[in-house]
Design a protein around this motif. Structure first.
Motif: not given
Length: 155
Positions: A18-25, A88-90, A130-137, A139-147
């Motif tokens: 969380g802090p990495v995604t926010v600070a990088a953004s 792979v996404l991680t 690039l930060t957006g790509v990192f955050n999107l990856l 987000a996808i991992v989070t969805v995969l972990m939940i679903v």
């Protein structure tokens, strides 16, 4: 034991990623503000702080896959497609962070310090992308972990 491992895995993801995604953004706009302010001490210290947050929490974030593998092993899902895709996404997200985002931040800091090439708007835009790509990856991992497609507990 599985519940403990899963709890630590989720907490590590929240506390470290969380802090990495926010600070990088926040970093590219902070660089643009610092450049506009003539790289004064206050704006430059803000940029350096955001970079330090990204560096430190990215190292702490290594706990996420460690506890993730332990959790997956205890659940017996190491061979499931959703988990392999998440791994792979991680790895891709870690690569983007380690090879593109953090070095890009360092180059921009050097430019603000006068030790590197002057900071161009295109460089901050590229880093933002690039930060957006990192955050999107992530987000996808989070969805995969939940679903968890194909799992008996998934939706």
């Amino acid at each position: 034991m599985t519940k403990f491992l899963l709890s630590v895995h989720v907490l590590a993801a929240i506390i470290a990623i969380g802090p990495v995604t926010v600070a990088a953004s926040m970093f590219p706009p902070a660089v643009r503000r610092a450049r506009a302010a003539g790289a004064d001490a206050v704006s430059l210290s803000s940029v350096r702080l955001l970079h330090r947050i990204c560096r430190v929490y990215s190292v702490v974030g290594l706990a996420v896959p460690v506890f993730g593998f332990a959790t997956a092993s205890s659940l017996g899902v190491l061979g499931d497609a959703w988990l392999i895709a998440s791994i792979v996404l991680t790895a891709a997200a870690a690569g983007v962070l380690a090879l593109l985002v953090l070095p890009g931040q360092e180059r921009l800091i050097a430019g603000l310090d006068g030790a590197g090439a002057p900071v161009a708007r295109g460089a901050t835009s590229r880093l933002g992308m690039l930060t957006g790509v990192f955050n999107l990856l992530w987000a996808i991992v989070t969805v995969l972990m939940i679903v968890r497609p194909g799992s008996t507990t998934g939706v």
